[in-house]
Scaffold this motif. Structure first.
Motif, PDB file in Angstrom:
ATOM      1  N   VAL A 149      27.592  -8.583 -35.896  1.00  0.00           N
ATOM      2  CA  VAL A 149      26.795  -7.541 -35.246  1.00  0.00           C
ATOM      3  C   VAL A 149      27.531  -6.213 -35.415  1.00  0.00           C
ATOM      4  N   PHE A 150      26.850  -5.203 -35.963  1.00  0.00           N
ATOM      5  CA  PHE A 150      27.450  -3.888 -36.190  1.00  0.00           C
ATOM      6  C   PHE A 150      27.008  -2.929 -35.085  1.00  0.00           C
ATOM      7  N   ILE A 151      27.971  -2.194 -34.544  1.00  0.00           N
ATOM      8  CA  ILE A 151      27.732  -1.302 -33.406  1.00  0.00           C
ATOM      9  C   ILE A 151      28.156   0.116 -33.758  1.00  0.00           C
ATOM     10  N   ASP A 152      27.353   1.087 -33.338  1.00  0.00           N
ATOM     11  CA  ASP A 152      27.732   2.494 -33.463  1.00  0.00           C
ATOM     12  C   ASP A 152      27.510   3.157 -32.107  1.00  0.00           C
ATOM     13  N   GLU A 153      28.338   4.139 -31.799  1.00  0.00           N
ATOM     14  CA  GLU A 153      28.240   4.768 -30.488  1.00  0.00           C
ATOM     15  C   GLU A 153      28.631   6.235 -30.552  1.00  0.00           C
ATOM     16  N   ALA A 154      28.178   6.965 -29.534  1.00  0.00           N
ATOM     17  CA  ALA A 154      28.556   8.370 -29.359  1.00  0.00           C
ATOM     18  C   ALA A 154      29.059   8.541 -27.936  1.00  0.00           C
ATOM     19  N   SER A 155      30.133   9.324 -27.776  1.00  0.00           N
ATOM     20  CA  SER A 155      30.743   9.519 -26.459  1.00  0.00           C
ATOM     21  C   SER A 155      30.597  10.960 -26.013  1.00  0.00           C
ATOM     22  N   CYS A 192      24.288   1.592 -29.916  1.00  0.00           N
ATOM     23  CA  CYS A 192      23.243   0.705 -30.405  1.00  0.00           C
ATOM     24  C   CYS A 192      23.904  -0.333 -31.312  1.00  0.00           C
ATOM     25  N   ALA A 193      23.316  -1.525 -31.416  1.00  0.00           N
ATOM     26  CA  ALA A 193      23.871  -2.582 -32.250  1.00  0.00           C
ATOM     27  C   ALA A 193      22.783  -3.152 -33.144  1.00  0.00           C
ATOM     28  N   ILE A 194      23.198  -3.691 -34.289  1.00  0.00           N
ATOM     29  CA  ILE A 194      22.250  -4.274 -35.225  1.00  0.00           C
ATOM     30  C   ILE A 194      22.864  -5.506 -35.877  1.00  0.00           C
ATOM     31  N   SER A 195      22.090  -6.555 -35.982  1.00  0.00           N
ATOM     32  CA  SER A 195      22.517  -7.770 -36.666  1.00  0.00           C
ATOM     33  C   SER A 195      21.551  -8.027 -37.814  1.00  0.00           C
ATOM     34  N   LYS A 196      21.642  -9.200 -38.368  1.00  0.00           N
ATOM     35  CA  LYS A 196      20.776  -9.529 -39.500  1.00  0.00           C
ATOM     36  C   LYS A 196      19.316  -9.584 -39.084  1.00  0.00           C
ATOM     37  N   THR A 197      19.046  -9.919 -37.808  1.00  0.00           N
ATOM     38  CA  THR A 197      17.662 -10.124 -37.370  1.00  0.00           C
ATOM     39  C   THR A 197      17.209  -9.223 -36.230  1.00  0.00           C
ATOM     40  N   GLY A 201      19.562  -2.335 -27.996  1.00  0.00           N
ATOM     41  CA  GLY A 201      19.762  -1.015 -27.407  1.00  0.00           C
ATOM     42  C   GLY A 201      18.664  -0.040 -27.785  1.00  0.00           C
ATOM     43  N   PRO A 202      18.913   1.268 -27.580  1.00  0.00           N
ATOM     44  CA  PRO A 202      20.217   1.841 -27.207  1.00  0.00           C
ATOM     45  C   PRO A 202      20.582   1.596 -25.736  1.00  0.00           C
ATOM     46  N   PHE A 203      21.908   1.560 -25.463  1.00  0.00           N
ATOM     47  CA  PHE A 203      22.438   1.368 -24.123  1.00  0.00           C
ATOM     48  C   PHE A 203      23.195   2.621 -23.705  1.00  0.00           C
ATOM     49  N   PHE A 204      23.079   2.964 -22.421  1.00  0.00           N
ATOM     50  CA  PHE A 204      23.774   4.119 -21.867  1.00  0.00           C
ATOM     51  C   PHE A 204      24.759   3.616 -20.816  1.00  0.00           C
ATOM     52  N   LEU A 205      26.051   3.863 -21.065  1.00  0.00           N
ATOM     53  CA  LEU A 205      27.096   3.344 -20.182  1.00  0.00           C
ATOM     54  C   LEU A 205      27.968   4.476 -19.666  1.00  0.00           C
ATOM     55  N   LEU A 206      28.228   4.463 -18.360  1.00  0.00           N
ATOM     56  CA  LEU A 206      29.145   5.417 -17.754  1.00  0.00           C
ATOM     57  C   LEU A 206      30.485   4.725 -17.552  1.00  0.00           C
ATOM     58  N   LYS A 207      31.552   5.342 -18.092  1.00  0.00           N
ATOM     59  CA  LYS A 207      32.866   4.724 -18.019  1.00  0.00           C
ATOM     60  C   LYS A 207      33.842   5.670 -17.341  1.00  0.00           C
ATOM     61  N   THR A 208      34.579   5.148 -16.357  1.00  0.00           N
ATOM     62  CA  THR A 208      35.607   5.920 -15.654  1.00  0.00           C
ATOM     63  C   THR A 208      36.928   5.164 -15.717  1.00  0.00           C
ATOM     64  N   GLN A 209      38.001   5.823 -15.315  1.00  0.00           N
ATOM     65  CA  GLN A 209      39.317   5.200 -15.349  1.00  0.00           C
ATOM     66  C   GLN A 209      39.485   4.124 -14.282  1.00  0.00           C
ATOM     67  N   ASN A 210      38.751   4.246 -13.174  1.00  0.00           N
ATOM     68  CA  ASN A 210      38.954   3.339 -12.047  1.00  0.00           C
ATOM     69  C   ASN A 210      37.828   2.327 -11.871  1.00  0.00           C
ATOM     70  N   ALA A 211      36.919   2.298 -12.835  1.00  0.00           N
ATOM     71  CA  ALA A 211      35.796   1.376 -12.694  1.00  0.00           C
ATOM     72  C   ALA A 211      35.397   0.867 -14.061  1.00  0.00           C
ATOM     73  N   ALA A 215      26.069   0.169 -16.626  1.00  0.00           N
ATOM     74  CA  ALA A 215      24.881   0.482 -17.410  1.00  0.00           C
ATOM     75  C   ALA A 215      23.899   1.242 -16.523  1.00  0.00           C
ATOM     76  N   ILE A 216      23.552   2.463 -16.924  1.00  0.00           N
ATOM     77  CA  ILE A 216      22.634   3.253 -16.105  1.00  0.00           C
ATOM     78  C   ILE A 216      21.235   3.277 -16.724  1.00  0.00           C
ATOM     79  N   SER A 217      21.125   2.853 -17.982  1.00  0.00           N
ATOM     80  CA  SER A 217      19.797   2.797 -18.588  1.00  0.00           C
ATOM     81  C   SER A 217      19.869   1.971 -19.865  1.00  0.00           C
ATOM     82  N   THR A 218      18.897   1.128 -20.073  1.00  0.00           N
ATOM     83  CA  THR A 218      18.825   0.355 -21.318  1.00  0.00           C
ATOM     84  C   THR A 218      17.398   0.367 -21.820  1.00  0.00           C
ATOM     85  N   ILE A 219      17.271   0.291 -23.139  1.00  0.00           N
ATOM     86  CA  ILE A 219      15.948   0.231 -23.779  1.00  0.00           C
ATOM     87  C   ILE A 219      15.974  -0.896 -24.790  1.00  0.00           C
ATOM     88  N   LYS A 220      15.136  -1.875 -24.635  1.00  0.00           N
ATOM     89  CA  LYS A 220      15.105  -3.006 -25.568  1.00  0.00           C
ATOM     90  C   LYS A 220      14.248  -2.665 -26.778  1.00  0.00           C
TER      91      LYS A 220
END
Length: 221
Positions: A149-155, A192-197, A201-211, A215-220
């Motif tokens: 599964v290949f994944i690409d992301e933007a921060s 977002c991720a992509i496999s052979k089939t 995503g895309p998935f929206f994730l909030l990341k902090t140092q203490n948590a 996931a605050i929003s996902t779209i299938k």
């Protein structure tokens, strides 16, 4: 090297290859300085065809930049080499085009980009070696590639962060400046991720140092 000799180089090369890009690349490799614009090369070539001479024409009467202003620009970028030409123009009350021209032609300075490097920890090299060995062994399985599964992301960082695409460091030599990228700083990741089939995503994730990631929003798909 005089300007007349430079012009002769551009005109002679252009008369042979008829390619502006080729002339500019040859000039940069030969002299190690920036080539003129395509418009200037064509103008000089046309002048040589019509007059047989590359002598400078009558001056437009525009005054040259004073030595005092050149000194002010030099001192300004010596104090703050990362400032933009627009900011220097506002501070010095000198047109931005003049600031740029003085930096490039009179002071022979160049705008260098910052390098963005990953901040490495002592154990990272061992982890990379172990992963490389694992992948080499796993690829011997013919079905393994179809399960990848290949994944690409933007921060998007929540705190201020230098945008290396907009920042330039002015100087006569390359300072080889770098930025250490600190992992796990507060940010919003979109990936977002992509496999052979499937597409995930895309998935929206909030990341902090203490948590952990939230996931605050996902779209299938």
């Amino acid at each position: 090297m005089s300007t007349g000799q430079h012009k002769a180089f551009w005109v002679l090369r252009f008369s042979k290859c008829k390619s502006i890009i080729t002339v500019q690349r040859d000039f940069c490799r030969h002299y190690g300085i920036d080539a003129p614009t395509a418009q200037s090369i064509r103008r000089w070539y046309k002048q040589f065809e019509e007059t047989g001479c590359l002598c400078k024409g009558k001056s437009t009467g525009r005054p040259r930049v004073s030595d005092d202003n050149v000194k002010r620009i030099r001192e300004s970028f010596k104090r703050s080499p990362c400032k933009s030409t627009n900011r220097a123009s506002r501070e010095l009350k000198i047109p931005q085009t003049t600031v740029w021209r003085v930096l490039r032609r009179r002071l022979t300075m160049k705008p260098y980009r910052l390098q963005l490097l990953q901040a490495l920890k002592p154990n990272d090299k061992l982890k990379r070696l172990e992963f490389s060995i694992f992948m080499q062994e796993a690829m011997q399985d013919e079905n393994f590639a179809s399960r990848l599964v290949f994944i690409d992301e933007a921060s998007f960082h929540l705190s201020g962060k230098v945008n290396r695409h907009n920042v330039r460091i002015w100087g006569t030599t390359n300072p080889h400046a770098i930025i250490e990228h600190e992992r796990d700083s507060p940010k919003l990741n979109v990936f977002c991720a992509i496999s052979k089939t499937l597409v995930y995503g895309p998935f929206f994730l909030l990341k902090t140092q203490n948590a952990s990631n939230l996931a605050i929003s996902t779209i299938k798909q």
